[in-house]
Design an enzyme around this catalytic site. Structure first.
Site, PDB file in Angstrom:
ATOM      1  N   ASP A 162       0.871  -1.177   0.000  1.00  0.00           N
ATOM      2  CA  ASP A 162       0.000   0.000   0.000  1.00  0.00           C
ATOM      3  C   ASP A 162       0.906   1.225   0.000  1.00  0.00           C
ATOM      4  OD1 ASP A 162      -3.219   0.251   1.088  1.00  0.00           O
ATOM      5  OD2 ASP A 162      -1.994   2.069   0.993  1.00  0.00           O
ATOM      6  N   THR A 194     -14.195  -4.703  -6.849  1.00  0.00           N
ATOM      7  CA  THR A 194     -15.399  -4.787  -7.676  1.00  0.00           C
ATOM      8  C   THR A 194     -15.209  -3.864  -8.875  1.00  0.00           C
ATOM      9  OG1 THR A 194     -16.645  -5.139  -5.677  1.00  0.00           O
ATOM     10  CG2 THR A 194     -17.911  -4.503  -7.616  1.00  0.00           C
ATOM     11  N   ARG A 232     -18.421 -10.074   3.775  1.00  0.00           N
ATOM     12  CA  ARG A 232     -19.152  -8.983   4.437  1.00  0.00           C
ATOM     13  C   ARG A 232     -18.308  -8.422   5.562  1.00  0.00           C
ATOM     14  NH1 ARG A 232     -23.733 -12.696   6.454  1.00  0.00           N
ATOM     15  NH2 ARG A 232     -21.888 -14.006   6.367  1.00  0.00           N
ATOM     16  N   GLU A 233     -18.338  -7.121   5.737  1.00  0.00           N
ATOM     17  CA  GLU A 233     -17.657  -6.534   6.876  1.00  0.00           C
ATOM     18  C   GLU A 233     -18.288  -7.116   8.142  1.00  0.00           C
ATOM     19  OE1 GLU A 233     -17.346  -2.266   6.786  1.00  0.00           O
ATOM     20  OE2 GLU A 233     -16.902  -2.270   4.648  1.00  0.00           O
ATOM     21  N   LYS A 274     -20.513 -10.412  -9.654  1.00  0.00           N
ATOM     22  CA  LYS A 274     -20.358  -9.619  -8.425  1.00  0.00           C
ATOM     23  C   LYS A 274     -21.415  -8.505  -8.343  1.00  0.00           C
ATOM     24  CE  LYS A 274     -18.766  -7.492  -4.900  1.00  0.00           C
ATOM     25  NZ  LYS A 274     -18.237  -7.847  -3.624  1.00  0.00           N
ATOM     26  N   HIS A 287     -34.262  -8.764   6.805  1.00  0.00           N
ATOM     27  CA  HIS A 287     -34.516  -7.976   8.016  1.00  0.00           C
ATOM     28  C   HIS A 287     -34.748  -6.519   7.637  1.00  0.00           C
ATOM     29  CE1 HIS A 287     -33.233 -11.396  10.303  1.00  0.00           C
ATOM     30  NE2 HIS A 287     -32.122 -11.452   9.571  1.00  0.00           N
ATOM     31  N   GLY A 315     -26.779   0.455   3.791  1.00  0.00           N
ATOM     32  CA  GLY A 315     -25.660   1.402   3.703  1.00  0.00           C
ATOM     33  C   GLY A 315     -24.371   0.652   3.440  1.00  0.00           C
ATOM     34  N   CYS A 363     -20.497  -0.793  -0.125  1.00  0.00           N
ATOM     35  CA  CYS A 363     -20.681  -1.629  -1.317  1.00  0.00           C
ATOM     36  C   CYS A 363     -22.041  -1.460  -2.002  1.00  0.00           C
ATOM     37  CB  CYS A 363     -20.479  -3.092  -0.939  1.00  0.00           C
ATOM     38  SG  CYS A 363     -18.888  -3.356  -0.173  1.00  0.00           S
ATOM     39  N   LYS A 382     -22.812   1.976  -3.697  1.00  0.00           N
ATOM     40  CA  LYS A 382     -21.891   2.223  -4.823  1.00  0.00           C
ATOM     41  C   LYS A 382     -22.144   1.221  -5.961  1.00  0.00           C
ATOM     42  CE  LYS A 382     -17.546   0.683  -4.075  1.00  0.00           C
ATOM     43  NZ  LYS A 382     -17.099  -0.303  -5.032  1.00  0.00           N
TER      44      LYS A 382
HETATM   45  C1  UGA Z   1     -21.961  -6.633   1.074  1.00  0.00           C
HETATM   46  C2  UGA Z   1     -22.297  -8.064   0.611  1.00  0.00           C
HETATM   47  O1  UGA Z   1     -23.172  -8.664   1.557  1.00  0.00           O
HETATM   48  C3  UGA Z   1     -21.025  -8.917   0.472  1.00  0.00           C
HETATM   49  O2  UGA Z   1     -21.364 -10.201  -0.051  1.00  0.00           O
HETATM   50  C4  UGA Z   1     -20.080  -8.208  -0.503  1.00  0.00           C
HETATM   51  O3  UGA Z   1     -18.855  -8.927  -0.630  1.00  0.00           O
HETATM   52  C5  UGA Z   1     -19.780  -6.810   0.021  1.00  0.00           C
HETATM   53  O4  UGA Z   1     -21.016  -6.069   0.159  1.00  0.00           O
HETATM   54  C6  UGA Z   1     -18.862  -6.147  -0.975  1.00  0.00           C
HETATM   55  O5  UGA Z   1     -19.276  -5.910  -2.109  1.00  0.00           O
HETATM   56  O6  UGA Z   1     -17.657  -5.973  -0.674  1.00  0.00           O
HETATM   57  P1  UGA Z   1     -21.364  -5.472   3.445  1.00  0.00           P
HETATM   58  O7  UGA Z   1     -21.502  -4.182   2.711  1.00  0.00           O
HETATM   59  O8  UGA Z   1     -20.174  -5.716   4.292  1.00  0.00           O
HETATM   60  O9  UGA Z   1     -21.386  -6.714   2.383  1.00  0.00           O
HETATM   61  O10 UGA Z   1     -22.626  -5.627   4.398  1.00  0.00           O
HETATM   62  P2  UGA Z   1     -24.026  -6.411   4.402  1.00  0.00           P
HETATM   63  O11 UGA Z   1     -24.047  -7.363   5.521  1.00  0.00           O
HETATM   64  O12 UGA Z   1     -24.349  -6.945   3.072  1.00  0.00           O
HETATM   65  O13 UGA Z   1     -25.042  -5.214   4.760  1.00  0.00           O
HETATM   66  C7  UGA Z   1     -25.225  -4.118   3.860  1.00  0.00           C
HETATM   67  C8  UGA Z   1     -26.338  -3.226   4.346  1.00  0.00           C
HETATM   68  O14 UGA Z   1     -27.601  -3.881   4.264  1.00  0.00           O
HETATM   69  C9  UGA Z   1     -26.219  -2.764   5.810  1.00  0.00           C
HETATM   70  O15 UGA Z   1     -26.589  -1.421   5.897  1.00  0.00           O
HETATM   71  C10 UGA Z   1     -27.205  -3.640   6.553  1.00  0.00           C
HETATM   72  O16 UGA Z   1     -27.695  -3.050   7.746  1.00  0.00           O
HETATM   73  C11 UGA Z   1     -28.289  -3.800   5.504  1.00  0.00           C
HETATM   74  N1  UGA Z   1     -29.113  -5.008   5.701  1.00  0.00           N
HETATM   75  C12 UGA Z   1     -28.571  -6.236   5.511  1.00  0.00           C
HETATM   76  C13 UGA Z   1     -30.452  -4.869   6.041  1.00  0.00           C
HETATM   77  O17 UGA Z   1     -30.973  -3.757   6.219  1.00  0.00           O
HETATM   78  N2  UGA Z   1     -31.200  -5.998   6.165  1.00  0.00           N
HETATM   79  C14 UGA Z   1     -30.688  -7.243   5.990  1.00  0.00           C
HETATM   80  O18 UGA Z   1     -31.451  -8.241   6.122  1.00  0.00           O
HETATM   81  C15 UGA Z   1     -29.346  -7.365   5.649  1.00  0.00           C
END
Ligand code: UGA
Length: 436
Positions: free
Chosen positions: A30, A122, A154-155, A207, A254, A260, A263, A266
């Site tokens: 980096d 991505t 996922r984070e 993706k 849920h 938010g 990922c 964007k």
């Molecule tokens: C997301 C994808 O889930 C991953 O598979 C992907 O690799 C990643 O983006 C990426 O492109 O790098 P992430 O952004 O870490 O992962 O988080 P998520 O767990 O997917 O949650 C995203 C948003 O959706 C959050 O704001 C969360 O609160 C919301 N969410 C998620 C809901 O409101 N309801 C749900 O049932 C699930």
């Protein structure tokens, strides 16, 4: 096998740590001096459960190394992963590939052995082909082959997602790259993880399609939730019954205050753009983007109304990160709502608690007060807004809380307490996403 990873953001760091855990020799580079200095000592710039231990362990057993200079390692590597940022281009929505192309040019200028260059960031459909054109310009096409290997972690659960994925996608247009990438994922054979082998463009599309679909699923249930609130129908029963249908599945159903993170917002925008480039309108994704924005805005308007109706002067937010188990506040709904309230209600005093995201929130320079002690944060509050479903917010002692607060309004943006009758009995005015 020697692996070089360019970029130590979320994807680069987690992938590097996990590949080194598989026993490969990994170097992550980096250009951020401070970051690399800290990483060398095992100090991680992000909060991600388990990542600290994994990095330290693999630095100690010499499988993982960090450096500022990619050139030193390039000609010892079999495979180079590009894990640099691909932010939204301002005012446009297209993914900005300047960091990707800069890294490719640097590699082309310095490589003198055969490598596979893999995009993990991505990137829009066609990026691998564009990278190939740069390689041709440098006349390095004999040495460098290009592949795509998108990440689905996922984070907050990134390590588990990497080590126990639902699937691995490998996009390669030549046999050498395909075999090399498949051998990298052999350690997952024991778990019988399905590997989808395809071409680079299809892999890039998978993706975006996956993230857009998940964003649509969340938005769908968020709109159902609005209906439940209006009609008094039971969102919990709806999601449970829907989720029991194996064709639908219970995950990502849920309701929340709009998705938010770094990922979904964007990637849905970029998905819409790549369709437009082909003169196709992706109606569902366009509507998901608009609806998600509308959901965040409508919730903010409703909260402001409740604040005014109840003559509230003091509000406490529980949770600032965009979801639990991360310190990431990018596109967080809590931050969106706080900004809205600060703008629309100048006299409102806002404070916030979060287990790990306060240092990142402070960088936003919001005019709010921060608490690191949850219990102290409750004193004399008039309204509590549960913004993130961190575990520590799931077992609040409401009897004690009632004594600490000077007025008793709760807005539960994650429906954690929607079935808890005691809260209302204690005298709280309880609002949730799906109940009045
Ligand atoms: C997301 C994808 O889930 C991953 O598979 C992907 O690799 C990643 O983006 C990426 O492109 O790098 P992430 O952004 O870490 O992962 O988080 P998520 O767990 O997917 O949650 C995203 C948003 O959706 C959050 O704001 C969360 O609160 C919301 N969410 C998620 C809901 O409101 N309801 C749900 O049932 C699930």
């Amino acid at each position: 096998m020697n692996i070089l990873i360019i970029g130590t953001g979320y994807v680069g760091l987690v992938s590097g740590a996990c590949f080194s855990e598989f026993g490969f020799k990994v170097t992550c580079v980096d250009h951020d001096k401070n970051k690399i200095k800290n990483l060398k000592k095992g100090i991680i710039p992000i909060y991600e459960p388990g990542l600290n231990d994994l990095v330290k362990k693999n630095i100690n057993n010499r499988n993982l190394n960090f450096d500022l200079n990619a050139n030193k390692y390039l000609n010892k590597s079999d495979c180079v992963f590009l894990a640099v940022g691909t932010p939204s281009r301002r005012g446009d929505g297209h993914a900005d590939l300047k960091f990707v192309f800069k890294a490719v040019e640097q590699i082309c200028s310095n490589v003198n052995k055969k490598i596979v260059l893999v995009t993990k960031s991505t990137v829009p459909v066609g990026t691998a082909k564009n990278i190939k054109n740069i390689i041709k310009k440098y006349k390095k096409d004999e040495l460098i082959t290009v592949a795509s290997n998108p990440e689905f972690l996922r984070e907050g659960s990134a390590i588990n997602d990497f080590l126990r994925p639902d699937r691995v996608v490998i996009g390669a247009n030549d046999e050498y790259s395909r075999l090399l990438l498949n051998s990298l994922y052999k350690p997952l054979n024991i778990r019988q993880v399905p590997i989808v082998n395809t071409d680079t463009e299809t892999s890039e599309l998978i993706k975006y399609a996956s993230n857009s679909f998940l964003a649509a699923k969340i938005t769908f249930i968020n709109e159902i939730s609005v209906f439940c609130k209006k009609t008094g129908t039971n969102i919990g029963d709806v999601t449970r019954a829907m989720g029991l249908d194996k064709r639908i599945g219970s995950k990502f159903l849920h309701p929340g205050p709009g998705y938010g993170g770094s990922c979904f917002p964007k990637d849905t925008l970029a998905m819409s753009k790549i369709f437009k480039d082909q003169r196709i309108k992706f109606n569902i994704v366009d509507s998901v983007i608009k609806t998600n924005d509308k959901i965040k805005k409508n919730i903010s308007i409703e909260i402001l109304k409740i604040i005014k109706a109840n003559k509230i002067n003091k509000v406490l937010f529980l949770g600032l990160s965009f979801k639990p188990e991360t310190d990431d506040i990018r596109e967080s709904s809590s931050i969106f709502i706080i900004n809205y309230l600060l703008k629309k209600h100048k006299k409102l005093s806002i404070s916030a608690h979060d287990p790990v995201a306060i240092p990142n929130a402070k960088k936003e320079k919001l005019n709010i007060k921060y608490y690191s002690d949850l219990n102290k944060s409750f004193d004399n509050q008039q309204m509590i807004i549960i913004g993130t479903e961190w575990n520590i917010y799931r077992s609040i002692n409401f009897k004690k809380l009632h004594l600490q607060m000077s007025s008793h309004v709760i807005y539960d943006l994650r429906n954690i307490y929607i079935h808890d009758k005691e809260i209302v009995k204690l005298g709280f005015r309880y609002y949730s996403l799906s109940s009045k």
